[in-house]
Design a protein around this motif. Structure first.
Motif, PDB file in Angstrom:
ATOM      1  N   SER A  92       0.822  -1.210   0.000  1.00  0.00           N
ATOM      2  CA  SER A  92       0.000   0.000   0.000  1.00  0.00           C
ATOM      3  C   SER A  92       0.855   1.259   0.000  1.00  0.00           C
ATOM      4  N   ALA A  93       1.925   1.267   0.784  1.00  0.00           N
ATOM      5  CA  ALA A  93       2.801   2.437   0.847  1.00  0.00           C
ATOM      6  C   ALA A  93       3.483   2.686  -0.491  1.00  0.00           C
ATOM      7  N   ILE A  94       3.941   1.626  -1.132  1.00  0.00           N
ATOM      8  CA  ILE A  94       4.607   1.779  -2.425  1.00  0.00           C
ATOM      9  C   ILE A  94       3.630   2.291  -3.473  1.00  0.00           C
ATOM     10  N   ARG A  95       2.414   1.796  -3.451  1.00  0.00           N
ATOM     11  CA  ARG A  95       1.405   2.309  -4.386  1.00  0.00           C
ATOM     12  C   ARG A  95       1.106   3.785  -4.104  1.00  0.00           C
ATOM     13  N   GLY A  96       1.121   4.154  -2.814  1.00  0.00           N
ATOM     14  CA  GLY A  96       0.884   5.550  -2.468  1.00  0.00           C
ATOM     15  C   GLY A  96       1.978   6.468  -2.988  1.00  0.00           C
ATOM     16  N   ILE A  97       3.244   6.030  -2.920  1.00  0.00           N
ATOM     17  CA  ILE A  97       4.347   6.828  -3.451  1.00  0.00           C
ATOM     18  C   ILE A  97       4.243   6.916  -4.965  1.00  0.00           C
ATOM     19  N   ALA A  98       3.910   5.807  -5.612  1.00  0.00           N
ATOM     20  CA  ALA A  98       3.725   5.834  -7.065  1.00  0.00           C
ATOM     21  C   ALA A  98       2.633   6.822  -7.452  1.00  0.00           C
TER      22      ALA A  98
END
Length: 341
Positions: free
Chosen positions: A50-56
């Protein structure tokens, strides 16, 4: 590097992060998440993903370009910006790193001991995509050489930050939390989306909803039913330990509460709730609600409501997906950095 070079590097990083949660990169993501969880066992695979998708999401090209165009493209004199990063949720310090580097300054990052794996990996990916960033990124144990500071922590650590950093330009962030407004007219789908705002990252982030504002006489049954898919949070031993502890305290002290089997709801004027507990407060009408929210605005990170219809709120399910211009504590980091030039 020019501003265009820096922007292109961050767009490329966003594309790299967009690819990471896909099946083709499943093993790489699982390995990264496993290393992160070995350091901080709150950082499990779903939350790292979820965090990586948020940064993307932050690095989507057109919004990023439009946002950065509002600020000076190059500093008159690059400054060394000391950033004290939090580690309560995965990659929470990334936005500060983005602001410092995109604005052309030098990042002196003091990583949280709870989030060195992910932050180091992301910054290494950035320098792999644009090697010239190597000269602008320093991971340091101390910030003595910094010309200005950005620090995120608790109310207690904020006093420490003010003592040590107060003589130089700074942004010092304190405890904040997030709130939800319910009217009783929400659909089951709406209430299900609210679960993302409550339970993502196990409620550890400042953008997690820790308190509800509900109308007098509110029926909590539809809400509790709609949140049932999140019962899996109990699979995390630390979450279950918190749930068991808080439940026992409420029972011993005879605190009135509702119990979903994995979430405890209790009426309270306090904004911040313990892990596994959700506070609520009732309001009599919209004027009463507006007054209550105004009273706690300085302690509020964000507000959510169904469809984002309440003024100044995010839609349910979007609290953990801020846009690139949604600054922590409402302080414009890019404007702060521009004034240093």
């Amino acid at each position: 590097m020019t501003h265009a070079d820096r922007l292109a590097a961050f767009v490329a990083l966003g594309q790299r992060l967009t690819e990471l949660p896909t099946p083709a990169h499943a093993d790489e993501l699982a390995g990264l998440a496993a290393r992160a969880r070995n350091q901080n066992n709150w950082f499990d695979l779903p939350n790292v993903t979820s965090a990586i998708r948020g940064i993307a999401h932050l690095l989507a090209e057109e919004p990023l370009r439009q946002w950065s165009a509002r600020y000076p493209q190059e500093p008159t004199q690059p400054r060394k910006i000391g950033v004290v990063m939090a580690g309560n949720i995965p990659l929470v310090g990334f936005h500060d790193a983005l602001c410092v580097l995109l604005s052309g300054h030098i990042l002196l990052a003091k990583l949280s001991s709870d989030d060195t794996v992910l932050m180091t990996w992301v910054l290494e990916e950035l320098t792999r995509l644009e090697p010239r960033f190597t000269e602008q990124i320093q991971l340091v144990p101390r910030l003595n050489a910094a010309d200005a500071f950005i620090a995120t922590g608790s109310d207690n650590t904020a006093r420490y930050f003010e003592y040590y950093f107060g003589k130089k330009p700074n942004i010092i962030r304190r405890n904040r939390t997030s709130l939800a407004v319910l009217t009783g007219r929400e659909t089951d789908h709406d209430l299900g989306l609210l679960g993302e705002d409550i339970f993502r990252y196990y409620g550890l982030g400042c953008r997690n909803v820790s308190k509800l504002y509900v109308p007098e006489g509110y029926d909590f049954t539809p809400l509790l039913d709609s949140l049932q898919p999140w019962h899996r949070v109990l699979e995390h031993n630390r979450y279950q330990n918190n749930y068991d502890y808080n439940k026992s305290i409420m029972l011993v002290n005879r605190v009135p509460h509702l119990d979903s089997g994995f979430l405890l709801l209790t009426q309270s004027t306090q904004l911040v709730s313990p892990i596994s507990v959700l506070h609520y407060e009732t309001y009599s009408n919209e004027v009463d609600l507006v007054v209550r929210l105004a009273d706690v605005a300085a302690q509020t990170q964000c507000l959510v409501s169904a469809g984002g219809l309440f003024a100044g709120s995010f839609p349910f399910g979007r609290a953990q997906q801020p846009g690139v211009g949604d600054y922590a504590d409402g302080v414009d980091t890019m404007a702060f950095l521009a004034e240093l030039a």
